[in-house]
Design a protein around this motif. Structure first.
Motif, mmCIF file in Angstrom:
data_model
loop_
_atom_site.group_PDB
_atom_site.id
_atom_site.type_symbol
_atom_site.label_atom_id
_atom_site.label_comp_id
_atom_site.label_asym_id
_atom_site.label_seq_id
_atom_site.Cartn_x
_atom_site.Cartn_y
_atom_site.Cartn_z
ATOM 1 N N LEU A 164 8.275 5.560 -43.291
ATOM 2 C CA LEU A 164 7.862 6.708 -44.101
ATOM 3 C C LEU A 164 6.446 7.146 -43.744
ATOM 4 C CD1 LEU A 164 9.308 5.700 -47.598
ATOM 5 C CD2 LEU A 164 10.139 7.506 -46.075
ATOM 6 N N LEU A 165 5.567 6.164 -43.506
ATOM 7 C CA LEU A 165 4.197 6.489 -43.105
ATOM 8 C C LEU A 165 4.171 7.150 -41.739
ATOM 9 C CD1 LEU A 165 2.221 3.338 -44.319
ATOM 10 C CD2 LEU A 165 2.204 5.635 -45.309
ATOM 11 N N ARG A 166 5.056 6.732 -40.865
ATOM 12 C CA ARG A 166 5.139 7.353 -39.533
ATOM 13 C C ARG A 166 5.489 8.842 -39.663
ATOM 14 N NH1 ARG A 166 5.835 5.580 -34.225
ATOM 15 N NH2 ARG A 166 6.868 7.105 -32.869
ATOM 16 N N GLN A 167 6.417 9.162 -40.549
ATOM 17 C CA GLN A 167 6.760 10.562 -40.765
ATOM 18 C C GLN A 167 5.579 11.333 -41.339
ATOM 19 O OE1 GLN A 167 9.559 12.033 -39.672
ATOM 20 N NE2 GLN A 167 9.970 9.993 -38.797
ATOM 21 N N LYS A 168 4.845 10.704 -42.236
ATOM 22 C CA LYS A 168 3.645 11.345 -42.791
ATOM 23 C C LYS A 168 2.612 11.580 -41.696
ATOM 24 C CE LYS A 168 0.152 10.837 -46.422
ATOM 25 N NZ LYS A 168 -0.338 9.991 -47.552
ATOM 26 N N ALA A 169 2.434 10.589 -40.810
ATOM 27 C CA ALA A 169 1.486 10.736 -39.703
ATOM 28 C C ALA A 169 1.903 11.870 -38.770
ATOM 29 C CB ALA A 169 1.378 9.427 -38.937
ATOM 30 N N ARG A 170 3.191 11.982 -38.505
ATOM 31 C CA ARG A 170 3.690 13.060 -37.643
ATOM 32 C C ARG A 170 3.351 14.426 -38.242
ATOM 33 N NH1 ARG A 170 7.913 12.301 -33.984
ATOM 34 N NH2 ARG A 170 8.901 14.204 -34.769
ATOM 35 N N SER A 171 3.485 14.550 -39.550
ATOM 36 C CA SER A 171 3.163 15.817 -40.206
ATOM 37 C C SER A 171 1.669 16.122 -40.103
ATOM 38 C CB SER A 171 3.579 15.763 -41.682
ATOM 39 O OG SER A 171 4.978 15.598 -41.805
ATOM 40 N N VAL A 176 -6.996 -2.772 -49.036
ATOM 41 C CA VAL A 176 -5.610 -2.892 -49.489
ATOM 42 C C VAL A 176 -4.837 -3.762 -48.510
ATOM 43 C CG1 VAL A 176 -5.671 -0.642 -50.613
ATOM 44 C CG2 VAL A 176 -4.843 -0.824 -48.258
ATOM 45 N N ILE A 177 -3.767 -4.339 -48.995
ATOM 46 C CA ILE A 177 -2.898 -5.139 -48.148
ATOM 47 C C ILE A 177 -1.753 -4.259 -47.657
ATOM 48 C CG2 ILE A 177 -1.403 -5.960 -50.013
ATOM 49 C CD1 ILE A 177 -1.380 -8.703 -48.594
ATOM 50 N N GLY A 178 -1.387 -4.425 -46.405
ATOM 51 C CA GLY A 178 -0.287 -3.646 -45.867
ATOM 52 C C GLY A 178 -0.735 -2.312 -45.292
ATOM 53 N N PRO A 179 0.212 -1.526 -44.805
ATOM 54 C CA PRO A 179 -0.118 -0.267 -44.131
ATOM 55 C C PRO A 179 -0.459 0.845 -45.113
ATOM 56 C CG PRO A 179 2.254 -0.514 -44.245
ATOM 57 C CD PRO A 179 1.675 -1.787 -44.795
ATOM 58 N N PHE A 180 -1.235 1.826 -44.642
ATOM 59 C CA PHE A 180 -1.515 3.025 -45.426
ATOM 60 C C PHE A 180 -1.840 4.155 -44.467
ATOM 61 C CE2 PHE A 180 -5.616 0.898 -44.950
ATOM 62 C CZ PHE A 180 -6.456 1.926 -44.552
ATOM 63 N N MET A 181 -1.736 5.375 -44.945
ATOM 64 C CA MET A 181 -2.019 6.538 -44.114
ATOM 65 C C MET A 181 -3.159 7.324 -44.730
ATOM 66 S SD MET A 181 -1.211 7.805 -41.266
ATOM 67 C CE MET A 181 0.172 6.649 -41.067
ATOM 68 N N GLU A 182 -4.174 7.574 -43.924
ATOM 69 C CA GLU A 182 -5.372 8.277 -44.386
ATOM 70 C C GLU A 182 -5.941 9.052 -43.209
ATOM 71 O OE1 GLU A 182 -9.484 9.004 -44.647
ATOM 72 O OE2 GLU A 182 -8.756 7.235 -43.562
ATOM 73 N N ALA A 183 -6.324 10.302 -43.435
ATOM 74 C CA ALA A 183 -6.635 11.232 -42.353
ATOM 75 C C ALA A 183 -7.826 10.803 -41.498
ATOM 76 C CB ALA A 183 -6.886 12.628 -42.922
ATOM 77 N N THR A 184 -8.912 10.358 -42.121
ATOM 78 C CA THR A 184 -10.129 10.060 -41.361
ATOM 79 C C THR A 184 -9.920 8.912 -40.380
ATOM 80 O OG1 THR A 184 -11.528 10.840 -43.179
ATOM 81 C CG2 THR A 184 -12.559 9.433 -41.535
ATOM 82 N N SER A 185 -9.325 7.828 -40.846
ATOM 83 C CA SER A 185 -9.118 6.686 -39.957
ATOM 84 C C SER A 185 -8.064 6.988 -38.903
ATOM 85 C CB SER A 185 -8.730 5.443 -40.762
ATOM 86 O OG SER A 185 -7.537 5.654 -41.494
ATOM 87 N N LEU A 186 -7.048 7.786 -39.259
ATOM 88 C CA LEU A 186 -6.041 8.180 -38.267
ATOM 89 C C LEU A 186 -6.702 8.967 -37.141
ATOM 90 C CD1 LEU A 186 -2.976 8.378 -37.512
ATOM 91 C CD2 LEU A 186 -2.989 10.583 -38.704
ATOM 92 N N GLU A 187 -7.545 9.927 -37.509
ATOM 93 C CA GLU A 187 -8.239 10.724 -36.498
ATOM 94 C C GLU A 187 -9.171 9.863 -35.659
ATOM 95 O OE1 GLU A 187 -11.435 14.436 -36.132
ATOM 96 O OE2 GLU A 187 -10.529 13.961 -38.075
ATOM 97 N N ALA A 188 -9.876 8.924 -36.282
ATOM 98 C CA ALA A 188 -10.829 8.086 -35.556
ATOM 99 C C ALA A 188 -10.131 7.255 -34.478
ATOM 100 C CB ALA A 188 -11.566 7.164 -36.525
ATOM 101 N N VAL A 189 -9.020 6.630 -34.839
ATOM 102 C CA VAL A 189 -8.330 5.770 -33.874
ATOM 103 C C VAL A 189 -7.685 6.595 -32.768
ATOM 104 C CG1 VAL A 189 -6.435 4.135 -33.555
ATOM 105 C CG2 VAL A 189 -7.969 3.898 -35.511
ATOM 106 N N ILE A 190 -7.029 7.692 -33.115
ATOM 107 C CA ILE A 190 -6.388 8.511 -32.085
ATOM 108 C C ILE A 190 -7.432 9.157 -31.177
ATOM 109 C CG2 ILE A 190 -4.980 10.572 -31.700
ATOM 110 C CD1 ILE A 190 -3.303 9.818 -34.074
ATOM 111 N N SER A 191 -8.592 9.489 -31.719
ATOM 112 C CA SER A 191 -9.663 10.061 -30.894
ATOM 113 C C SER A 191 -10.167 9.046 -29.878
ATOM 114 C CB SER A 191 -10.820 10.538 -31.785
ATOM 115 O OG SER A 191 -10.408 11.578 -32.641
ATOM 116 N N GLU A 192 -10.379 7.816 -30.330
ATOM 117 C CA GLU A 192 -10.817 6.776 -29.394
ATOM 118 C C GLU A 192 -9.738 6.495 -28.356
ATOM 119 O OE1 GLU A 192 -13.769 5.642 -29.049
ATOM 120 O OE2 GLU A 192 -14.459 6.789 -30.781
#
Length: 245
Positions: free
Chosen positions: A19-26, A180-196
């Motif tokens: 479900l998080l993968r689908q959110k990330a794709r969006s 938090v424990i486990g996976p989560f989706m958040e815009a800033t960290s997603l952008e940071a990792v994909i940018s690197e």
């Protein structure tokens, strides 16, 4: 009736990751910058895949091929993890890519070092080719004194590689919130990792390109595709550098 061999809680966790993968794709679909980072990453991975198809008995070239394959696998795993909500673990894998691309850069600059590396025992390898020795050799070769390579390696180590208080930052959906424990989706960290990831992919592609046989026709399409995406990436993220060329 087939019995589910995956324990129930692990199956629930997997479903949450999907479900998080689908959110990330969006989120990526709405951000052309992230799409470009992933596109250049795919192009660098394609270079690694095509280079491995070159038939050669040259053992030194085979080292570069295997290192390229290592970056392919690392990028693939890093993408899967970050899209599934595990940015810290994704960044840890990117540190491996950083070490590998430094080694490729060293070997591309002085191919005679590959044979030394191939035949080195653990003691000799750590003496001459440990991550810190490779960074120091590259800085000396290029005349760099700012230690940018060390700073990048240190950043990955602090945030993802070593257990410390800073590493908990990548486990927080909100900057000032709790880990938090486990996976989560958040815009800033997603952008940071994909940018690197995109920045590393440009470096990986540049180094792998140096090992391609010059007149190998099969290698030309992915090399051209990478060069075009790399230029688009530079134009987008480093327009001043692009205008100075």
């Amino acid at each position: 009736m087939t019995r589910d061999i995956i324990p129930q809680k692990l199956a629930i966790l997997h479903n949450a990751e999907e479900l998080l993968r689908q959110k990330a794709r969006s989120m990526i679909a709405d951000d052309a910058r992230l799409q470009l980072h992933l596109a250049v990453t795919e192009a660098a991975m394609d270079l690694a895949d095509v280079l491995r198809q070159f038939n050669s008995s040259d053992e030194d070239l085979r080292v570069a091929v295997v290192l390229g394959m290592r970056t392919f696998n690392a990028f693939a795993a890093s993408i899967k993890l970050t899209l599934s909500g595990y940015r810290q673990n994704s960044a840890l894998i990117l540190r491996d890519v950083l070490e590998t691309v430094f080694l490729l850069d060293l070997f591309a600059g002085d191919p005679s070092l590959i044979e030394r590396w191939r035949h080195a025992d653990k003691k000799a390898r750590m003496k001459d080719f440990s991550p810190v020795k490779v960074r120091e050799a590259l800085d000396a070769r290029d005349g760099f004194t700012s230690k940018k390579r060390f700073e990048m390696y240190e950043l990955f180590s602090e945030l993802a590689g070593h257990a410390n208080m800073k590493s908990s930052w990548m486990m927080r959906p909100q900057k000032d919130g709790d880990a938090v424990i486990g996976p989560f989706m958040e815009a800033t960290s997603l952008e940071a990792v994909i940018s690197e990831m995109g920045r590393l992919a440009v470096q990986v592609g540049e180094q792998l390109n140096r090992f391609f046989p010059a007149n190998w026709e099969q290698g030309m399409p992915p090399r051209v595709a990478f060069a075009q995406l790399k230029q688009n990436w530079i134009n987008r993220f480093y327009p001043t550098a692009a205008s100075e060329r």
